[in-house]
Write a protein that holds these residues in place. Structure first.
Motif, PDB file in Angstrom:
ATOM      1  N   THR A  31      -6.242   7.602  -7.706  1.00  0.00           N
ATOM      2  CA  THR A  31      -7.268   6.859  -6.984  1.00  0.00           C
ATOM      3  C   THR A  31      -8.164   7.778  -6.167  1.00  0.00           C
ATOM      4  OG1 THR A  31      -5.766   4.967  -6.830  1.00  0.00           O
ATOM      5  CG2 THR A  31      -7.650   4.979  -5.324  1.00  0.00           C
ATOM      6  N   TYR A  32      -7.574   8.816  -5.578  1.00  0.00           N
ATOM      7  CA  TYR A  32      -8.305   9.717  -4.690  1.00  0.00           C
ATOM      8  C   TYR A  32      -8.331  11.138  -5.251  1.00  0.00           C
ATOM      9  CZ  TYR A  32      -7.562   6.083  -1.110  1.00  0.00           C
ATOM     10  OH  TYR A  32      -7.528   4.904  -0.415  1.00  0.00           O
ATOM     11  N   THR A  57      -6.955   0.294   2.261  1.00  0.00           N
ATOM     12  CA  THR A  57      -6.394   1.249   1.287  1.00  0.00           C
ATOM     13  C   THR A  57      -5.657   0.503   0.185  1.00  0.00           C
ATOM     14  OG1 THR A  57      -6.171   2.935   3.013  1.00  0.00           O
ATOM     15  CG2 THR A  57      -4.900   3.261   1.002  1.00  0.00           C
ATOM     16  N   HIS A  58      -4.949  -0.554   0.559  1.00  0.00           N
ATOM     17  CA  HIS A  58      -4.281  -1.391  -0.450  1.00  0.00           C
ATOM     18  C   HIS A  58      -5.289  -1.935  -1.455  1.00  0.00           C
ATOM     19  CE1 HIS A  58      -2.091  -4.755  -2.247  1.00  0.00           C
ATOM     20  NE2 HIS A  58      -3.034  -5.564  -1.804  1.00  0.00           N
ATOM     21  N   MET A 114       0.823  -1.200   0.000  1.00  0.00           N
ATOM     22  CA  MET A 114       0.000   0.000   0.000  1.00  0.00           C
ATOM     23  C   MET A 114       0.859   1.253   0.000  1.00  0.00           C
ATOM     24  SD  MET A 114      -1.025   2.693   2.110  1.00  0.00           S
ATOM     25  CE  MET A 114      -0.547   2.100   3.728  1.00  0.00           C
ATOM     26  N   LEU A 117      -6.459   0.809  -3.801  1.00  0.00           N
ATOM     27  CA  LEU A 117      -5.421   1.160  -4.785  1.00  0.00           C
ATOM     28  C   LEU A 117      -5.267   0.080  -5.852  1.00  0.00           C
ATOM     29  CD1 LEU A 117      -2.799   2.549  -2.258  1.00  0.00           C
ATOM     30  CD2 LEU A 117      -3.834   3.876  -4.102  1.00  0.00           C
ATOM     31  N   ASN A 159       2.226   1.869  -3.495  1.00  0.00           N
ATOM     32  CA  ASN A 159       1.143   2.142  -4.444  1.00  0.00           C
ATOM     33  C   ASN A 159       0.455   3.464  -4.158  1.00  0.00           C
ATOM     34  OD1 ASN A 159       1.497  -0.116  -6.037  1.00  0.00           O
ATOM     35  ND2 ASN A 159       0.114  -1.385  -4.823  1.00  0.00           N
ATOM     36  N   LEU A 160       0.449   3.881  -2.899  1.00  0.00           N
ATOM     37  CA  LEU A 160      -0.114   5.195  -2.574  1.00  0.00           C
ATOM     38  C   LEU A 160       0.733   6.298  -3.191  1.00  0.00           C
ATOM     39  CD1 LEU A 160      -2.487   6.409  -0.965  1.00  0.00           C
ATOM     40  CD2 LEU A 160      -0.907   6.678   0.964  1.00  0.00           C
ATOM     41  N   GLY A 169      -1.763   7.091  -5.855  1.00  0.00           N
ATOM     42  CA  GLY A 169      -2.666   7.772  -4.947  1.00  0.00           C
ATOM     43  C   GLY A 169      -3.460   8.885  -5.607  1.00  0.00           C
ATOM     44  N   THR A 183      -6.989   0.741  -9.091  1.00  0.00           N
ATOM     45  CA  THR A 183      -6.252   1.613  -9.998  1.00  0.00           C
ATOM     46  C   THR A 183      -5.106   0.881 -10.659  1.00  0.00           C
ATOM     47  OG1 THR A 183      -6.813   3.534  -8.637  1.00  0.00           O
ATOM     48  CG2 THR A 183      -5.016   3.806 -10.199  1.00  0.00           C
TER      49      THR A 183
END
Length: 293
Positions: free
Chosen positions: A160-161, A282-283, A149, A286, A152-153, A157, A289
């Motif tokens: 995704t957000y 969260t992982h 995570m 993500l 990948n964030l 990120g 995406t």
């Protein structure tokens, strides 16, 4: 009553390879992601239904905050709240054996992730040794996903957000991890001070002092960390493991009761749980995406 979707996900995870299993977990929705928080399963790994309820309330409050700040519409806020209510309902209906199967399979996937390298990632190999058995499930259930995570964030990120949501996610992780670091720092400091004091008193009276040690660690391996965040999480686990070494000394020498120590360890597991849960969910978000890139 368990839904057909719940049963299908559990069955699929039993035979799925790593990538497919991760995708299945991600596609199953929040009810499956959070299913392990049920009481009475016998496999809580530091989780309890109070932690789940706090997580759901936080998700509900976040939707309302975003709506008030004009970042999402009234309809979008209603959808998010409906998702929370649906998660709560499905969680309560899931059979204990299905919850246990999901937890078991997630730990298996976590262990598999540890053995696979991520192409193009700058890593720092780190040796992690945990003496105490109660910390191994915590590591296997959460850290591999939190590690993935964290990178990948950084990579996905912003895709995704929304900007404000990403800032809120990053702020949560920093705040929650800082709290855990402060907590274990204090636990270790207090435990070491108490041991030093009581050991000196015992030796001054010529009492027998036992010095126990763990000759077979519960976990001893080298992993590849993808970020400072995941390194800090390892530090939290390793430091509390050292605290438990002090607890062993206290129990052996009659300084503290085992029941009291069990309460201390359970408190740590419950404190760590929300951070692990948020990292895991969260992982999964993500991964949606990642699969589209």
């Amino acid at each position: 009553m368990t839904t057909n979707t719940d049963t299908a996900v559990v069955a699929a995870l039993d035979d799925a390879p790593l990538d497919a299993a991760t995708d299945s977990l991600a596609a199953s929705g929040p009810a499956i992601e959070l299913a392990d928080m049920a009481p009475g399963t016998g496999i809580t790994e530091g989780a309890d239904d109070g932690s789940l309820e706090r997580e759901l309330q936080e998700m509900d409050a976040a939707a309302e905050t975003l709506r008030k700040e004009g970042l999402i519409s009234l309809e979008e806020a209603a959808d998010k709240k409906a998702e929370v209510d649906n998660t709560r309902k499905r969680f309560r209906e899931l059979k204990p054996e299905d919850r246990a199967a999901i937890i078991r399979r997630r730990r298996e996937i976590g262990v598999q992730i540890l053995t696979r390298q991520l192409a193009g990632a700058a890593v720092v190999p780190v040796a992690i040794k945990l003496n105490h058995t109660r910390l191994r499930p915590l590591f296997e259930q959460w850290w591999p996903f939190m590690n993935r995570m964290s990178i990948n964030l950084q990579r996905f990120g912003s895709a995704t957000y929304a900007k404000a949501e990403l800032a809120a996610v990053e702020e949560y992780f920093e705040r929650a991890l800082s709290r855990m670091e402060d907590y274990v720092d204090e636990q270790l400091r207090v435990a070491e001070a108490l041991r030093t004091q009581r050991e000196a008193e015992m030796r001054a009276k010529n009492d027998i002092v036992f010095e126990p040690s763990v000759t077979l660690p519960s976990l001893n391996l080298t992993v590849e960390a993808y970020s400072r965040f995941s390194m800090r999480v390892l530090g939290v686990l390793a430091k509390f493991d050292r605290t438990m070494d002090q607890f062993d000394f206290m129990v052996w020498n009659g300084i503290r009761d085992q029941t009291d120590i069990n309460d201390e360890v359970a408190r740590f597991l419950r404190s760590f749980h929300p951070l692990g849960l948020r990292g895991y969910t969260t992982h999964l978000k993500l991964m949606t995406t990642v699969r589209g890139v």
